[in-house]
Design an enzyme around this catalytic site. Structure first.
Site, PDB file in Angstrom:
ATOM      1  N   PRO A   1       2.524   4.380  -1.547  1.00 19.88           N
ATOM      2  CA  PRO A   1       3.064   5.283  -0.520  1.00 19.88           C
ATOM      3  C   PRO A   1       2.007   5.903   0.400  1.00 19.88           C
ATOM      4  CG  PRO A   1       2.683   6.547  -2.494  1.00 19.88           C
ATOM      5  CD  PRO A   1       2.165   5.156  -2.770  1.00 19.88           C
ATOM      6  N   ASP A   2       0.846   5.257   0.593  1.00 20.66           N
ATOM      7  CA  ASP A   2      -0.252   5.920   1.309  1.00 20.66           C
ATOM      8  C   ASP A   2       0.151   6.412   2.696  1.00 20.66           C
ATOM      9  OD1 ASP A   2      -3.319   5.058   0.015  1.00 20.66           O
ATOM     10  OD2 ASP A   2      -1.500   4.228  -0.830  1.00 20.66           O
ATOM     11  N   HIS A   3       0.743   5.537   3.505  1.00 20.89           N
ATOM     12  CA  HIS A   3       1.097   5.932   4.870  1.00 20.89           C
ATOM     13  C   HIS A   3       2.200   6.981   4.871  1.00 20.89           C
ATOM     14  CE1 HIS A   3      -1.274   2.922   7.178  1.00 20.89           C
ATOM     15  NE2 HIS A   3      -1.249   2.297   6.020  1.00 20.89           N
TER      16      HIS A   3
ATOM     17  N   ILE B   1       0.831  -1.205   0.000  1.00 21.19           N
ATOM     18  CA  ILE B   1       0.000   0.000   0.000  1.00 21.19           C
ATOM     19  C   ILE B   1       0.869   1.259   0.000  1.00 21.19           C
ATOM     20  CG2 ILE B   1      -2.072  -0.973   1.013  1.00 21.19           C
ATOM     21  CD1 ILE B   1      -1.107  -0.095   3.716  1.00 21.19           C
TER      22      ILE B   1
END
Length: 808
Positions: free
Chosen positions: A567-569, A565
């Site tokens: 680069p969401d964080h 997931i």
């Protein structure tokens, strides 16, 4: 670029001793306007000699120290130490990356610095933190990816794991260190007291890249990482990649309307006309046949043709670009995300400009990195700034607090990046109100098993409130505006232009509340020729070149980024840093502003060094798989057991000698061909075979511990479930226990971003049901009477939890 005085951290001074680890922390603060003074030993820092070199210039040093001033000090000399203490006395931050205890031995540890300047924020960034059984271990980017749970989920099922490209662990840690440092500084603005911020790269990697105890994306199907199969998960069918006439494209067909567009593009084949195929579950069973049809459709068309046709039909699609194509493409250059700049005297290259836009203007690259001692005369001639005011610590230990207490945030964010940004602020004391409606539900609320709340949502939305407001109604819009008039921050990550189309753009809201800070996040940025493309993480990774680099080089088209997931964080933390910087500026100016984060540009910025090299040496940025480029052994090695692996990542001749001693290979140590990094690279097969012969009979944790005891960077491939038994994470309180009334068991959840002296751990209040706090918000913040609230609920303007759902 805006003038420094217009940037949010203008007037703040940073003493930057970071070298080789997370140097982008100081660079990010410099981009935001801080005066960052890079301190090097006489002759220059070791990272000036760090590969890759171009015409004798370290491209790593050039990208990570742009915008800073540079001085030299000999910290082993009393006069140099006194001078550093003098600089620290007038500084707001000091960043250091030495092994724990090193600066203490010089009389320059956090205690000594804070005694000289009690208002100073000391940011210590180390591989494993200042405490715990691993504190003296050596780390590299790859050891953190292994221990941090990333490697166990990267690769093709049934094959060896694949190390992701680029220095993602250290680059992500740099952003979180900046976030933690600004939190401590914000706390200082309230208390007058500085802090020592203890940042562990290991822990930050586990929190940012693919967090096992945080909200996940659709690739996991809502299944927590702790419950995924033991091997590499197969997510290729969810975000499939197809060959075409001139490369590859990826599609991301999730919603019904997207499938209908794909169905029409295929010519509406009768075999897929059944409405059951409108759902992901319905299509899943027919993946093989469906993908065969799409493959036939795509194979003779070019990437540009397919992307254009897909966009016309509402099918999310992106080309898999190479790094060279990214650099040459129009979008990022039009946005200022890529710039041509002098990166050293007489040397110009193309590189990512920086992470964020503020008030519509890029806050990024403002000048080349300094030469050795370039600003000695200038800095040493300046009158010392006044020591920042500090409040004397009360008798006994001062109570810890959350620095964002009293801040009100309206959170319109959805899915992963939207959830995470609001959660970061809520954890630090902000009153975060998630604004949502049943007509446009947050996709992360959807649960395959029908629970009221999934573990992922519980992780991603802890400490928030929820108010159900229908923003598609005139009355709902007016209620939102009333809330905005008394709020500090508004967060969103819709398609660019959505808030403006609702009449809720910054121009409207700032008229009601000039102090408001509005932050948006989007896939490719709010401007530029690609800004209106449909954006999902897998498409962002394809469009930035990352997908093509993240692959198993032993397999044709062995792309491996389907489950991640990223680069969401990371993008959420970039946004959090910029929001906090804007709030710091608001204290000075009384005015709010806007923050814009492009997920694609967060990736590009993390790959700055390699992209700069690609611009200077076309074709240099390619997939390396599990083979390090600059020394050997640098790779992933099989260990005793089923699907067990250990990263060994030697950096330099001393570590090579230590490795040979541990594995009992005096013959290799005596081999003159292997006495240098260049020689070991030239004979990589010989070196790798020797390491494999030893690791294959050694359990991974034993291999790691024996090598680390000898000073050799090594990291066992750790699965998320193994965090629970990791002694370092346990010693440092990395995980805590959280309970939710709609989840029938206690949950482990990550703690705060770093270890602080004066900042309290996050609260662990349960994530809300949709509309759970509607009445509370309407009463306390909008001043509505109960009959008015009931009438608005009956009219569909306000919403409560769905009938039959227990409020808990």
């Amino acid at each position: 670029m805006p003038a420094t005085g217009d940037l949010p951290l203008a007037g703040l001074r940073v003493i930057d001793l970071a070298d080789g680890k997370a140097e982008m922390c100081g660079r990010f603060l410099a981009d935001l306007g801080a005066d960052v003074i890079r301190v090097e030993p006489p002759g220059g820092a070791p990272t000036r000699r760090r590969e890759p070199l171009h015409d004798g210039v370290s491209l790593y040093f050039a990208t990570h120290n742009a915008g800073k001033r540079g001085i030299t000090l000999d910290l082993h000399d009393p006069a140099g130490r006194d001078r550093l203490l003098g600089l620290a006395a007038g500084a707001d931050f000091l960043i250091e990356t030495e092994r724990p205890g090193t600066l203490d031995g010089l009389g320059l540890g956090a205690d000594a610095l804070l005694a000289r300047n009690p208002a100073l924020v000391v940011i210590s960034i180390t591989d494993f933190g200042q405490s715990g059984p691993y504190r003296d271990w050596a780390g590299t980017d790859w050891t953190h990816l292994a221990l941090g749970g990333v490697l166990s989920r990267s690769g093709i099922p049934g094959r060896e794991p694949v190390v992701p490209p680029g220095p993602l662990a250290y680059e992500s840690a740099a952003v979180q260190a900046a976030w933690a440092g600004l939190l401590a500084y914000t706390n200082r603005l309230e208390t007058g007291r500085g802090d020592h911020v203890d940042c562990s790269v290991y822990e930050m990697t586990a929190q940012i890249l693919d967090p096992g105890f945080g909200i996940g994306g659709s690739a996991t199907g809502g299944v927590p990482a702790t419950e995924l199969p033991r091997g590499r998960p197969d997510a290729g069918s969810l975000y499939p990649i197809f060959p075409c006439a001139d490369g590859y494209v990826r599609i991301c067909v999730l919603a019904k309307r997207q499938w209908r567009g794909m169905f029409g593009w295929l010519g509406e084949p009768e075999e897929f006309a059944d409405p059951k195929y409108d759902t992901l579950a319905g299509r899943y069973g027919a993946t093989e046949r469906l993908h065969a049809l799409i493959g036939d459709l795509f194979q003779d068309r070019t990437r540009d043709e397919l992307v254009a046709q897909g966009q016309e039909r509402g099918v999310p699609i992106a080309s898999l670009l190479t790094p060279g194509e990214v650099l040459a493409g129009p979008h990022f250059r039009a946005r200022g995300g890529l710039v041509d700049a002098e990166i050293a005297p007489g040397l110009t290259g193309r590189l990512p400009s920086g992470y964020v836009e503020l008030d519509g203007v890029r806050a990024g690259f403002r000048g080349r990195a300094p030469e050795v001692g370039e600003h000695n005369d200038e800095v040493f001639a300046e009158p010392p700034p006044p020591t920042p005011p500090a409040t004397p610590a009360p008798a006994g230990s001062a109570p810890r607090r959350r620095p964002l207490d009293g801040l009100r945030v309206l959170d319109l964010g959805v899915i992963v990046v939207g959830a995470e940004l609001g959660r970061l602020l809520a954890d630090q004391g902000a009153e975060v109100i998630k604004i949502e409606s049943r007509a446009y539900p947050d996709g992360s609320r959807q649960s395959l098993t029908g629970e009221a709340i999934s573990p992922g949502f519980a992780w991603g939305h802890r400490n928030k409130l929820s108010a159900g407001v229908n923003l598609r109604s005139p009355e709902g819009l007016e209620l939102f505006k009333r809330l905005a008039a008394t709020s500090d921050v508004i967060l969103s990550n819709f398609k660019p232009g959505t808030l403006e189309s609702l009449g809720l753009g910054y121009d409207v809201i700032s008229e009601l509340n000039p102090r408001i800070v509005m932050a948006d996040s989007s896939a490719l940025g709010p401007t530029g020729p690609w800004s209106r493309r449909m954006g999902y993480g897998p498409l962002v990774r394809a469009s930035t070149g990352l997908t093509g680099l993240w692959r198993d080089t032993g397999v044709e088209a062995g792309f491996c980024d389907g489950i991640t997931i990223y680069p969401d964080h990371l993008a959420a933390r970039v946004g959090a840093v910029a929001v906090l910087a804007a709030l710091i500026r608001r204290r000075r100016t009384g005015k709010g502003g806007t923050v814009s984060v492009s997920q694609a540009e967060t990736i590009l910025t993390q790959l700055s060094t390699s992209l700069l090299r690609e611009s200077l040496e076309p074709g240099s940025f390619t997939a390396h798989g599990n083979s390090g480029e600059w020394d050997a052994p640098q790779g992933l090695y099989p260990c005793a057991g089923d699907d067990e692996w250990c990263v060994v990542s030697v950096e330099g001749d001393e570590q090579w000698r230590s490795l040979c001693a541990v594995i009992g290979r005096a013959d290799l140590l005596a081999d003159a061909r292997l006495g240098t990094a260049a020689g070991r690279r030239a004979h990589r097969a010989l070196v790798d075979a020797a390491v494999t012969a030893w690791t294959s009979h050694t359990p991974p944790r034993e291999a790691m511990e024996r090598l680390q005891a000898a000073g050799v960077p090594a990291g066992a491939m750790q699965r998320v479930i193994e965090y629970l038994d990791d002694p370092q994470l346990a010693a440092r309180g990395f995980l805590r226990e959280m309970r939710h009334p709609h989840i029938g068991h206690a949950m482990r959840t990550e703690n705060g971003p770093a270890t602080f002296g004066g900042v309290a751990d996050p609260e662990l209040r349960p994530a809300p049901l949709a509309g759970e706090h509607t009445r509370t918000v309407a009463t306390k913040l909008l001043g509505l009477a109960e009959p008015e609230i009931q009438a608005l609920i009956e009219a569909g303007v306000l919403e409560e939890p769905a009938e039959g759902v227990d409020h808990g």
